[in-house]
Design a protein around this motif. Structure first.
Motif, PDB file in Angstrom:
ATOM      1  N   ASP A  32       0.832  -1.210   0.000  1.00 50.42           N
ATOM      2  CA  ASP A  32       0.000   0.000   0.000  1.00 50.42           C
ATOM      3  C   ASP A  32       0.865   1.257   0.000  1.00 50.42           C
ATOM      4  OD1 ASP A  32      -2.285  -1.432  -0.272  1.00 50.42           O
ATOM      5  OD2 ASP A  32      -3.157  -0.893   1.656  1.00 50.42           O
ATOM      6  N   GLY A  33       1.614   1.372  -1.081  1.00 53.29           N
ATOM      7  CA  GLY A  33       2.464   2.541  -1.286  1.00 53.29           C
ATOM      8  C   GLY A  33       3.625   2.242  -2.216  1.00 53.29           C
ATOM      9  N   GLN A  34       3.393   1.407  -3.213  1.00 51.00           N
ATOM     10  CA  GLN A  34       4.481   1.021  -4.112  1.00 51.00           C
ATOM     11  C   GLN A  34       5.104   2.239  -4.796  1.00 51.00           C
ATOM     12  OE1 GLN A  34       3.548  -1.957  -7.057  1.00 51.00           O
ATOM     13  NE2 GLN A  34       5.567  -1.865  -7.959  1.00 51.00           N
ATOM     14  N   CYS A  35       4.306   3.237  -5.153  1.00 60.17           N
ATOM     15  CA  CYS A  35       4.852   4.447  -5.784  1.00 60.17           C
ATOM     16  C   CYS A  35       5.774   5.186  -4.812  1.00 60.17           C
ATOM     17  CB  CYS A  35       3.728   5.362  -6.245  1.00 60.17           C
ATOM     18  SG  CYS A  35       2.771   4.667  -7.596  1.00 60.17           S
ATOM     19  N   ASP A  36       5.395   5.224  -3.543  1.00 57.58           N
ATOM     20  CA  ASP A  36       6.244   5.852  -2.518  1.00 57.58           C
ATOM     21  C   ASP A  36       7.559   5.091  -2.403  1.00 57.58           C
ATOM     22  OD1 ASP A  36       4.015   7.476  -1.958  1.00 57.58           O
ATOM     23  OD2 ASP A  36       3.298   6.053  -0.446  1.00 57.58           O
ATOM     24  N   LEU A  37       7.471   3.775  -2.405  1.00 56.40           N
ATOM     25  CA  LEU A  37       8.667   2.941  -2.296  1.00 56.40           C
ATOM     26  C   LEU A  37       9.608   3.189  -3.472  1.00 56.40           C
ATOM     27  CD1 LEU A  37      10.244   0.681  -0.866  1.00 56.40           C
ATOM     28  CD2 LEU A  37       8.948  -0.945  -2.270  1.00 56.40           C
ATOM     29  N   GLN A  38       9.069   3.322  -4.673  1.00 57.55           N
ATOM     30  CA  GLN A  38       9.910   3.579  -5.840  1.00 57.55           C
ATOM     31  C   GLN A  38      10.676   4.889  -5.687  1.00 57.55           C
ATOM     32  OE1 GLN A  38       6.926   3.236  -8.903  1.00 57.55           O
ATOM     33  NE2 GLN A  38       7.236   1.029  -9.107  1.00 57.55           N
ATOM     34  N   MET A  39      10.031   5.899  -5.117  1.00 56.26           N
ATOM     35  CA  MET A  39      10.710   7.183  -4.885  1.00 56.26           C
ATOM     36  C   MET A  39      11.850   7.021  -3.869  1.00 56.26           C
ATOM     37  SD  MET A  39       7.354   9.645  -4.862  1.00 56.26           S
ATOM     38  CE  MET A  39       8.233  11.097  -4.340  1.00 56.26           C
ATOM     39  N   ILE A  40      11.596   6.242  -2.828  1.00 57.61           N
ATOM     40  CA  ILE A  40      12.612   6.012  -1.791  1.00 57.61           C
ATOM     41  C   ILE A  40      13.807   5.274  -2.380  1.00 57.61           C
ATOM     42  CG2 ILE A  40      13.082   4.789   0.378  1.00 57.61           C
ATOM     43  CD1 ILE A  40      11.297   7.401   0.547  1.00 57.61           C
ATOM     44  N   LEU A  41      13.548   4.260  -3.187  1.00 57.07           N
ATOM     45  CA  LEU A  41      14.646   3.474  -3.748  1.00 57.07           C
ATOM     46  C   LEU A  41      15.467   4.270  -4.757  1.00 57.07           C
ATOM     47  CD1 LEU A  41      12.937  -0.010  -4.028  1.00 57.07           C
ATOM     48  CD2 LEU A  41      14.477   0.853  -2.253  1.00 57.07           C
ATOM     49  N   LYS A  42      14.875   5.267  -5.388  1.00 63.05           N
ATOM     50  CA  LYS A  42      15.656   6.155  -6.263  1.00 63.05           C
ATOM     51  C   LYS A  42      16.622   7.002  -5.441  1.00 63.05           C
ATOM     52  CE  LYS A  42      12.437   6.553 -10.080  1.00 63.05           C
ATOM     53  NZ  LYS A  42      11.434   7.383 -10.756  1.00 63.05           N
ATOM     54  N   GLU A  43      16.168   7.433  -4.265  1.00 61.79           N
ATOM     55  CA  GLU A  43      17.016   8.258  -3.400  1.00 61.79           C
ATOM     56  C   GLU A  43      18.058   7.431  -2.651  1.00 61.79           C
ATOM     57  OE1 GLU A  43      16.730  11.605   0.129  1.00 61.79           O
ATOM     58  OE2 GLU A  43      14.926  11.060  -0.954  1.00 61.79           O
ATOM     59  N   PHE A  44      17.740   6.189  -2.342  1.00 61.44           N
ATOM     60  CA  PHE A  44      18.636   5.309  -1.589  1.00 61.44           C
ATOM     61  C   PHE A  44      18.885   4.026  -2.398  1.00 61.44           C
ATOM     62  CE2 PHE A  44      16.070   7.765   1.420  1.00 61.44           C
ATOM     63  CZ  PHE A  44      17.049   8.360   2.202  1.00 61.44           C
ATOM     64  N   PRO A  45      19.559   4.115  -3.528  1.00 62.14           N
ATOM     65  CA  PRO A  45      19.698   2.951  -4.414  1.00 62.14           C
ATOM     66  C   PRO A  45      20.511   1.799  -3.825  1.00 62.14           C
ATOM     67  CG  PRO A  45      21.065   4.761  -5.178  1.00 62.14           C
ATOM     68  CD  PRO A  45      20.228   5.307  -4.055  1.00 62.14           C
TER      69      PRO A  45
END
Length: 162
Positions: free
Chosen positions: A33-46
């Motif tokens: 319930d927040g896959q789009c949020d997770l994608q943003m986080i993983l871009k910042e913390f690869p």
């Protein structure tokens, strides 16, 4: 090894970002319930190791419904929880975790944080990192095939992103 467990961000990527910065985990486990949020986080913390499952609000997601992962010899069963009826009971989920020989069973969906020991398992629901009033998350330390410590934490000064 420090594990950060997040669920139910529902558009609050900034809350997730703050938690990752505060906790500096070795591994992130996201319960949906927040896959789009997770994608943003993983871009910042690869470089952050991450395992994730989809939630009932992650429409058209390519993530799995459930996952079995390992951290420092600790077997972890994770799912969002809606397919196991966790809003009514954790019994079905605990049985599934037991059959998967997990030591740690993770679920979200209810938005209510809890830690419970049962059937030799540690059950954790981190609550909702996106809950505007009192965002919560879980931190777990594992070492030598054991769950050493687990905590539910509250994010101070959350950001409400409507």
């Amino acid at each position: 090894m420090k594990l950060l467990i997040l669920s139910d961000s529902h558009g609050s990527a900034e809350n997730m970002r703050r938690v990752v910065l505060i906790e500096n985990p070795d591994m992130l486990l996201f319960l949906g319930d927040g896959q789009c949020d997770l994608q943003m986080i993983l871009k910042e913390f690869p470089a952050l190791e991450c395992h994730a499952v989809r939630g009932n609000c992650d429409y058209a997601s390519d993530l799995a419904e459930e996952a079995l992962v390992e951290a420092q010899g600790v077997r972890i069963f994770m799912c969002h929880g809606h397919t196991y009826g966790v809003k009514h009971s954790y019994d079905r989920l605990l049985r599934r975790g037991y059959l998967k020989r997990a030591k740690l069973v993770l679920s979200g969906h209810t938005h209510t944080a809890l830690i419970r020991e049962r059937l030799g398992l540690t059950l954790i629901n981190p609550g909702s990192v996106g809950y505007y009033y009192d965002p919560t998350y879980a931190v777990v330390w594992v070492e030598d095939a054991s769950v050493v410590r687990q905590e539910i934490r509250h994010l101070q000064s959350p950001v409400f992103e409507p």
